[in-house]
Design an enzyme around this catalytic site. Structure first.
Site, PDB file in Angstrom:
ATOM      1  N   CYS A 299      39.498  71.995  79.461  1.00  0.00           N
ATOM      2  CA  CYS A 299      38.250  72.091  80.223  1.00  0.00           C
ATOM      3  C   CYS A 299      38.439  71.594  81.655  1.00  0.00           C
ATOM      4  O   CYS A 299      37.805  72.103  82.585  1.00  0.00           O
ATOM      5  CB  CYS A 299      37.140  71.327  79.508  1.00  0.00           C
TER       6      CYS A 299
ATOM      7  N   ASP B  10      42.633  74.965  42.450  1.00  0.00           N
ATOM      8  CA  ASP B  10      41.281  74.558  42.052  1.00  0.00           C
ATOM      9  C   ASP B  10      40.302  75.672  42.420  1.00  0.00           C
ATOM     10  O   ASP B  10      40.581  76.501  43.276  1.00  0.00           O
ATOM     11  CB  ASP B  10      40.886  73.234  42.720  1.00  0.00           C
TER      12      ASP B  10
ATOM     13  N   ASP C 169      48.126  74.119  51.034  1.00  0.00           N
ATOM     14  CA  ASP C 169      46.997  74.474  50.175  1.00  0.00           C
ATOM     15  C   ASP C 169      47.431  75.641  49.289  1.00  0.00           C
ATOM     16  O   ASP C 169      48.480  76.238  49.502  1.00  0.00           O
ATOM     17  CB  ASP C 169      45.757  74.793  51.022  1.00  0.00           C
TER      18      ASP C 169
ATOM     19  N   CYS D 168      32.890  68.654  78.775  1.00  0.00           N
ATOM     20  CA  CYS D 168      34.129  68.098  78.245  1.00  0.00           C
ATOM     21  C   CYS D 168      35.153  68.005  79.363  1.00  0.00           C
ATOM     22  O   CYS D 168      35.139  68.811  80.299  1.00  0.00           O
ATOM     23  CB  CYS D 168      34.642  69.002  77.131  1.00  0.00           C
TER      24      CYS D 168
ATOM     25  N   CYS E 262      38.628  67.536  78.487  1.00  0.00           N
ATOM     26  CA  CYS E 262      39.949  67.644  77.879  1.00  0.00           C
ATOM     27  C   CYS E 262      40.849  68.437  78.828  1.00  0.00           C
ATOM     28  O   CYS E 262      40.355  69.038  79.780  1.00  0.00           O
ATOM     29  CB  CYS E 262      39.844  68.297  76.500  1.00  0.00           C
TER      30      CYS E 262
HETATM   31  N1  GUN Z   1      39.833  74.414  51.543  1.00  0.00           N
HETATM   32  C1  GUN Z   1      38.505  74.311  51.761  1.00  0.00           C
HETATM   33  N2  GUN Z   1      37.848  74.037  50.615  1.00  0.00           N
HETATM   34  C2  GUN Z   1      38.780  73.956  49.646  1.00  0.00           C
HETATM   35  C3  GUN Z   1      38.719  73.684  48.242  1.00  0.00           C
HETATM   36  O1  GUN Z   1      37.645  73.458  47.659  1.00  0.00           O
HETATM   37  N3  GUN Z   1      39.911  73.669  47.567  1.00  0.00           N
HETATM   38  C4  GUN Z   1      41.104  73.919  48.201  1.00  0.00           C
HETATM   39  N4  GUN Z   1      42.224  73.890  47.475  1.00  0.00           N
HETATM   40  N5  GUN Z   1      41.174  74.187  49.509  1.00  0.00           N
HETATM   41  C5  GUN Z   1      40.036  74.196  50.214  1.00  0.00           C
HETATM   42 ZN    ZN Z   2      37.411  70.498  76.373  1.00  0.00          ZN
END
Ligand code: GUN
Ligand code: ZN
Length: 575
Positions: free
Chosen positions: A281, A129, A94, A276, A278
Site C-alpha cells: 500500500c 475429515d 491438508d 494501510c 504495508c
Molecule cells: N479447511 C477448512 N476447513 C477444513 C476442515 O473442516 N477440515 C480440513 N481438513 N480442512 C479444512
Molecule cells: Zn496494505
C-alpha cells in the site's frame, strides 16, 4: 500417538489465549501463529517471498491437489515436499476435506491421502475429515462426524503430527462429543467446518463452537482453527484459546479483488484511499487498482497477508500486556455481528475467568457494556465475597467493592469515564485494615486473622505507599507496587498454611521435585500432583510436598487446570 517429536508449553496468557512455544521435529514456532496456505497450482505469492518478505516459518499445502496432478505428484514424491517447495520450515498438509465440503466428493480415500502425506514428508498432516455445513440436517451431521471419527483412528499411527479434525456442524452436543474423542488421542486438534461461519459473519456460532470444543479438550492440546484466515476474527478466536490459524483467504480474497482490513473486507474497486501502510500500500497507494490483473491480485494477496500477520502480532502483544479484552472491544465495534460474538462470551464467563490471571500489567479500560462480564470482573466479583468489610462503594461493573481494597488490581487500575462512577469513594482507611482485607481477597476469608497486634507497616518515603509488613525486624510480607498484592514471606506463608487446610492455597509437588524447589528453582507442571482449584494464574501460592511440608513460596503462572493438563513448562515461579 505419532512418533514425531511434539512439544508445547505456555509462555504467557490472557483470558483463554496463550502465547505458546510449539516444537515439532526440533523446529520451533511461537503461537498463536498464522499458517499461510500455498497452492502449487496457483502460487499467488511464491514460497521464496513467503519466506523472505513474510518471515514464514510454517506453510500449509493441500496434499490432495498434489495427489490429483500426476506430474506434480511424481515430482513431489521424488523430491519430498520440503525440497520441492524450497522451504525447510514446518510444512503442514491438508487432506482434501475442504474440497469434499465444497464439491461433495473427492477421488481419494482416507488411507491413501494419509499415506501420501507420509510419503512426501509432511510434518503435520490431516486425515480426510468430513466438514458438515452449518445447520446441516442433524442426523447427517452425526453420520459425517461418526465417519470422521472412524477415519481419525486410521491416522493414529501416522508418521506425522495429525491435525485432527473436530466436526459436528453447529450442534454443540456433537462438537462436545467430537472434542472429547479426538482430544483423547491427538495432541493437535483442529476445529473444522467453520470457514462458512466466518464468511457469513456468524460469530456467535463461531464462539459457541470454539468455546465448546475448548472446554472439552485437555488444555495442553494445540488448537487449530481450520481455514479461519480473516484478521477480523483473530483476537476473538485467540481469546477463546485457538493457537493456529491457516489462511488461504489472503489469496482467495485477492482473487476476488477483496481488500482485507481488521475491520472487515472492502472491495478494492470501491476504495479511493488505502487504509494501510504495508509495503504494497505504501508503494502503490490507490494506483494498486490500476495494475495489470495478475500483478494486482498478487499485490493484493500480499497486502492481505501483511494485515493478517500484523493483527496476529497485535493479538500477541495484547496477551503479553494483559489487555486482550480491550482489543476485543475495539474489534467488536467493527461490525454488529462481531459485537454479538463478543456478547456471546458472557455464556462462557465462568470458564474464561477460571483461565484468566488474577492480576495483570495493564489497566482495565471500561470500553462498553460488555465489560460487565469480562473475566477480570467475574473473577473480582467472586473474590470480593471473601472480604469482610462494612464499608463498600459501588463501582460498576464490580458491584460493591470494600473501600480497603480499592488500590489492588483490578479496582486500582480500573479506568472509566467519570460519568459512570455513581459514588465518590472515601479514602480514610487505616493501612492495617487495607492489608487485612487485601489478604482476605487474595487468600480467603480468615486470612485477616493472621495479622498480629504487633505487626507494623513500613511505607515508602518517596511515594508514601505501603512497602512491607514487619514483625519486629522480620519482613513477613511485601506489598507489590504495581497491583498492591501482598507477597508473603516465610513467616506469613507458614501461618497461611496452618490457617488454611489442605489443599487450599497449595501447589503439591512430587518428591522428585522437592530438592529443586527447595533451592529456589521453578516448579514444572509435570511435577505437580495436586492443586487448589480456587487459585488463579498469578496468585501467590504455597508449594508443599506430599506430606504437606512447606517447601517454597511463589507465583502460579498457569491456571490450576492448565497445571494439571500440561506436563511441560513452568507452573510456579519460586521467590
Ligand atoms: N479447511 C477448512 N476447513 C477444513 C476442515 O473442516 N477440515 C480440513 N481438513 N480442512 C479444512
Ligand atoms: Zn496494505
Amino acid at each position: 500417538m505419532s512418533a514425531v517429536e511434539f512439544n508445547f508449553e505456555i509462555r504467557s496468557k490472557d483470558i483463554a489465549a496463550r502465547i505458546g512455544r510449539l516444537e515439532i521435529n526440533k523446529k520451533e514456532l511461537e503461537t498463536p501463529a498464522l499458517i499461510p496456505v500455498y497452492n502449487p497450482n496457483k502460487p499467488t505469492i511464491p514460497v521464496r517471498d513467503l519466506r523472505r518478505k513474510f518471515n514464514a516459518r510454517i506453510l500449509m499445502v493441500n496434499s490432495y491437489i498434489i495427489l490429483r496432478n500426476e506430474k506434480l505428484r511424481e515430482r513431489v514424491l521424488d523430491l519430498g515436499i520440503h525440497r520441492y517447495l524450497g522451504f525447510n520450515g514446518l510444512i503442514a498438509t491438508d487432506s482434501g476435506s475442504y474440497q469434499l465440503m465444497n464439491y461433495g466428493s473427492v477421488s481419494t480415500t482416507n488411507r491413501e491421502i494419509i499415506e501420501f502425506q507420509e510419503k512426501i514428508g509432511s510434518e503435520i498432516g490431516a486425515f480426510l475429515d468430513i466438514p458438515s455445513l452449518p445447520n446441516a440436517y442433524k442426523p447427517r451431521a452425526l453420520e459425517q462426524l461418526e465417519l470422521t471419527l472412524r477415519r481419525s483412528k486410521e491416522a493414529k499411527d501416522a508418521n506425522f503430527v495429525v491435525n485432527a479434525g473436530i466436526q459436528g456442524s453447529t450442534y454443540l452436543d456433537l462438537r462436545r462429543m467430537a472434542a472429547r474423542k479426538i482430544g483423547r488421542h491427538f495432541k493437535l486438534c483442529a476445529i473444522g467446518g467453520i470457514v462458512r461461519l466466518m464468511e457469513e459473519y456468524r460469530f456467535n456460532n463461531l464462539v459457541d463452537i470454539i468455546a465448546t470444543v475448548k472446554k472439552n479438550l485437555p488444555l495442553d492440546r494445540v488448537v487449530h482453527a481450520f481455514g479461519l484466515g480473516h484478521p477480523m476474527v483473530f483476537s476473538l478466536a485467540a481469546a477463546l484459546g485457538c493457537d493456529l490459524f491457516d489462511s488461504a483467504a489472503y489469496a482467495l480474497y485477492a482473487d476476488d479483488l477483496r481488500y482485507m482490513t481488521v475491520n472487515g473486507t472492502k472491495r478494492l474497486d470501491n476504495l479511493e484511499y488505502l487504509p494501510c501502510s504495508c509495503p504494497v500500500c505504501s508503494k502503490y497507494g490507490i494506483e494498486l487498482k490500476e495494475l495489470e490483473e495478475g500483478e494486482k491480485i498478487r499485490n493484493l494477496a500480499m497486502h492481505n497477508l501483511y494485515v493478517s500477520l500484523e493483527e496476529l502480532n497485535r493479538v500477541k502483544q495484547a496477551i503479553k500486556e494483559g489487555n486482550l479484552w480491550e482489543l476485543l472491544s475495539i474489534r467488536a465495534r467493527s461490525h454488529p455481528e462481531l459485537l454479538t460474538g463478543l456478547a456471546r462470551l458472557r455464556k462462557y464467563g465462568r470458564w474464561l475467568s477460571e483461565l484468566d490471571p488474577i492480576t495483570k500489567k495493564s489497566p482495565l479500560y471500561y470500553l462498553g457494556g460488555e465489560s460487565r462480564y469480562r473475566p477480570e470482573v467475574i473473577t473480582a466479583r467472586g473474590r470480593i465475597k471473601r472480604v469482610s468489610s462494612t464499608n463498600r462503594v459501588r463501582i460498576p461493573p464490580f458491584g460493591k467493592v470494600p473501600i480497603e481494597i480499592l488500590d489492588i488490581y483490578p479496582f486500582g487500575s480500573f479506568r472509566v469515564t467519570e460519568s459512570l462512577i455513581r459514588e465518590e469513594p472515601c479514602f480514610n482507611v487505616r493501612e492495617m485494615e487495607k492489608i487485612k482485607r487485601i489478604m482476605e481477597y487474595q487468600f480467603g476469608s480468615n486470612a485477616s486473622e493472621l495479622i498480629e497486634k504487633d505487626f507494623r507497616i513500613k511505607k515508602s518515603r518517596r511515594t508514601g505507599r505501603i512497602r512491607g509488613i514487619y514483625r519486629g525486624s522480620e519482613l513477613i510480607a511485601s506489598v507489590r507496587a504495581s497491583d498492591h498484592f501482598v507477597i508473603p514471606k516465610s513467616y506469613l506463608a507458614d501461618k497461611l498454611k496452618k490457617k488454611f487446610r489442605y489443599p487450599r492455597l497449595r501447589v503439591v509437588v512430587d518428591d522428585d521435585a522437592v530438592p529443586f524447589v527447595s533451592r529456589g528453582r521453578s516448579v514444572f507442571a509435570k511435577f505437580v500432583v495436586d492443586i487448589d482449584l480456587e487459585l488463579r494464574a498469578n496468585d501467590e501460592v504455597l508449594v508443599v510436598d506430599r506430606r504437606d511440608n512447606l517447601i517454597g513460596i511463589g507465583t502460579l503462572v498457569l491456571s490450576p487446570r492448565e497445571v494439571m493438563d500440561f506436563d511441560r513448562g513452568v507452573a510456579v515461579r519460586i521467590r
